[in-house]
Design an enzyme around this catalytic site. Structure first.
Site, PDB file in Angstrom:
ATOM      1  N   HIS A  42       0.836  -1.213   0.000  1.00  0.00           N
ATOM      2  CA  HIS A  42       0.000   0.000   0.000  1.00  0.00           C
ATOM      3  C   HIS A  42       0.869   1.261   0.000  1.00  0.00           C
ATOM      4  O   HIS A  42       0.480   2.285   0.538  1.00  0.00           O
ATOM      5  CB  HIS A  42      -0.964   0.002   1.194  1.00  0.00           C
ATOM      6  CG  HIS A  42      -2.096  -0.969   1.014  1.00  0.00           C
ATOM      7  ND1 HIS A  42      -3.262  -0.649   0.374  1.00  0.00           N
ATOM      8  CD2 HIS A  42      -2.208  -2.278   1.361  1.00  0.00           C
ATOM      9  CE1 HIS A  42      -4.063  -1.710   0.338  1.00  0.00           C
ATOM     10  NE2 HIS A  42      -3.442  -2.720   0.934  1.00  0.00           N
ATOM     11  N   SER A  75     -12.823 -15.147 -23.500  1.00  0.00           N
ATOM     12  CA  SER A  75     -12.120 -15.588 -22.293  1.00  0.00           C
ATOM     13  C   SER A  75     -12.248 -17.102 -22.173  1.00  0.00           C
ATOM     14  O   SER A  75     -13.354 -17.633 -22.037  1.00  0.00           O
ATOM     15  CB  SER A  75     -12.740 -14.920 -21.052  1.00  0.00           C
ATOM     16  OG  SER A  75     -12.365 -15.642 -19.904  1.00  0.00           O
ATOM     17  N   GLY A 131      -8.140 -13.863  -7.619  1.00  0.00           N
ATOM     18  CA  GLY A 131      -8.433 -13.505  -6.229  1.00  0.00           C
ATOM     19  C   GLY A 131      -7.316 -13.848  -5.263  1.00  0.00           C
ATOM     20  O   GLY A 131      -7.487 -13.770  -4.056  1.00  0.00           O
ATOM     21  N   ASP A 181       1.475  -3.152  -9.693  1.00  0.00           N
ATOM     22  CA  ASP A 181       1.164  -4.448 -10.308  1.00  0.00           C
ATOM     23  C   ASP A 181       1.494  -4.448 -11.803  1.00  0.00           C
ATOM     24  O   ASP A 181       2.116  -5.373 -12.329  1.00  0.00           O
ATOM     25  CB  ASP A 181      -0.316  -4.784 -10.124  1.00  0.00           C
ATOM     26  CG  ASP A 181      -0.734  -4.753  -8.671  1.00  0.00           C
ATOM     27  OD1 ASP A 181       0.162  -4.736  -7.804  1.00  0.00           O
ATOM     28  OD2 ASP A 181      -1.945  -4.743  -8.396  1.00  0.00           O
TER      29      ASP A 181
HETATM   30  C1  GLA Z   1      -3.138  -3.983  -4.955  1.00  0.00           C
HETATM   31  C2  GLA Z   1      -3.012  -2.761  -5.843  1.00  0.00           C
HETATM   32  C3  GLA Z   1      -1.583  -2.236  -5.868  1.00  0.00           C
HETATM   33  C4  GLA Z   1      -1.023  -2.052  -4.455  1.00  0.00           C
HETATM   34  C5  GLA Z   1      -1.298  -3.296  -3.605  1.00  0.00           C
HETATM   35  C6  GLA Z   1      -0.920  -3.088  -2.174  1.00  0.00           C
HETATM   36  O1  GLA Z   1      -2.420  -5.041  -5.497  1.00  0.00           O
HETATM   37  O2  GLA Z   1      -3.437  -3.048  -7.135  1.00  0.00           O
HETATM   38  O3  GLA Z   1      -1.525  -1.033  -6.585  1.00  0.00           O
HETATM   39  O4  GLA Z   1      -1.510  -0.902  -3.870  1.00  0.00           O
HETATM   40  O5  GLA Z   1      -2.651  -3.697  -3.655  1.00  0.00           O
HETATM   41  O6  GLA Z   1       0.437  -2.882  -2.054  1.00  0.00           O
END
Ligand code: GLA
Length: 395
Positions: A42, A75, A131, A181
């Site tokens: 985060h 998909s 998930g 990500d």
């Molecule tokens: C998710 C979000 C990321 C990041 C993480 C926590 O994966 O997509 O951008 O904030 O949570 O680190």
């Protein structure tokens, strides 16, 4: 972009499905990986530092051009098809529909001045567990963006593709995520971790291979529904805390300038949670610096302790853990050979990341699995992490 690689079995099957469905062959095959994050949770939307790496689990794409302007998305995993009339002009509402992850990217290409000379056919599927907090959505966005960029010769660089993927989440999926990500899915290099500074996207690669240790993921198998709404709330709480800090201390530009003494002013706020969220962020930023040093000096015990502190902060101050993740973390630490453990990713489910001595992997798997089954009746999937390459065109 990484160089082409030998086609995997998955693509032989995917290309066959593409041909069966569309009646012709794709022009490009792409694989886009999921990611782990060692520490710095985060922090990507808080101007902090993160330490992600791609893993050897992918979303695979076969993409071709059409003679008309339609977008046809198939998909494999959902056994679903989505069709859109005109690639250059369509409406898209913010919701969580699977096709929005792809259509959103197309839309953002258009908003960045791209006029597509034809429609597209897309067939995709993969093995990133849904998930599990391993960023299958970012992989979908990174993969389709890369395919469009190459097929239509758009000329976007890798950072732009990551930003388009992030905007897609914000505008068409409804999650105000950071860039970690998609950055990891696009920029990763095999056997390396990325140390990414989210303030300016500067980054360096450090070895993700350890002589005596492995990272092991334990998938809790749960994803609580409040994950996305709470994610957006955390982001707002941090923004609100930072605004108050800035109003008191003009020298503060971002969380990187915040010292613990500054946080005292947040005690006056009506919402006591804001202080805790901001405490977590400033402490986690420091932990990433400490973890970088621990890695450089091969102090794995120290790294393990930092993972444990990160979990405590995420659970108690940031409140994004859950009963299942807390259980997995606490129990992991009781098992011989485990140096540290923490929840990973956005929270409210998904995986824990465990730092385990080589040689202890099997007993770790067995013990944590037994304990989890006894407590929650769920057999957790367990994966030894192999850090992999970013998005790749596959011949
Ligand atoms: C998710 C979000 C990321 C990041 C993480 C926590 O994966 O997509 O951008 O904030 O949570 O680190």
């Amino acid at each position: 972009m990484n160089s082409s690689r030998i086609a995997s079995d998955y693509f032989i099957d995917l290309n066959k499905k593409f041909f069966d469905f569309f009646g012709n062959h794709p022009l490009i095959n792409i694989e886009a990986p999921g990611r782990i994050n060692i520490i710095g949770e985060h922090l990507d939307y808080n101007d902090g530092l993160v330490m992600p790496a791609a893993i050897d689990k992918f979303i695979y794409f076969s993409v071709g051009k059409r003679t008309d302007s339609r977008v046809v998305l198939k998909s494999i995993d959902l056994d679903a098809v989505s069709e859109t009339e005109n690639i250059n002009s369509f409406d898209l509402q913010s919701n969580h529909a699977w096709s929005n992850h792809l259509l959103g990217v197309i839309k953002e290409f258009s908003l960045n001045g791209i006029h597509f000379s034809s429609g597209i056919n897309v067939c995709f599927g993969g093995n990133i567990p849904n998930g599990a907090g391993l960023s299958s959505s970012a992989a979908v966005e990174a993969g389709i963006g890369t395919a469009l960029n190459i097929l239509f010769d758009c000329g976007f660089d890798k950072l732009k593709l990551a930003q388009i993927a992030q905007l897609t989440e914000h505008k068409y999926v409804g999650v105000k995520c950071g860039i970690m990500d998609m950055f990891a899915s696009i920029f990763s290099q095999k056997d390396h971790l990325i140390q990414l500074d989210c303030r300016d996207f500067s980054h360096k690669y450090v070895s993700g291979k350890f002589v005596n240790h492995e990272f092991i993921l334990v998938n809790s198998g749960v994803k609580h529904t409040l994950a996305d709404s709470q994610y957006n709330i955390r982001r707002k709480q941090c923004e609100s805390g930072l605004a108050t800090l800035k109003s008191h201390f003009p020298q503060i530009i971002s969380f990187r300038d915040v010292k613990s003494a500054h946080l005292e002013v947040l005690k006056e706020l009506k919402d006591p949670k804001i202080l805790e969220r901001c405490q977590y962020v400033t402490e986690e930023i420091q932990r990433v610096f400490d973890a970088t040093q621990a890695l450089e000096n091969n102090e794995m015990k120290q790294l393990g302790e930092l993972l444990n502190c990160s979990h405590k902060g995420l659970s108690e101050k940031y409140e994004v853990s859950c009963e299942e993740l807390d259980f997995l973390q606490i129990e992991a630490l009781k098992i011989d050979g485990v140096l540290g453990a923490r929840m990973m990713g956005g929270g409210f489910g998904g995986c824990t990341l465990n730092l385990v001595e080589k040689g202890s992997e099997d007993s770790f798997r067995e013990k944590i699995s037994d304990l989890y089954v006894k407590r929650f009746g769920i057999k957790p999937e367990i994966y030894v992490v192999n850090t992999g390459h970013g998005v790749t065109v596959v011949e």
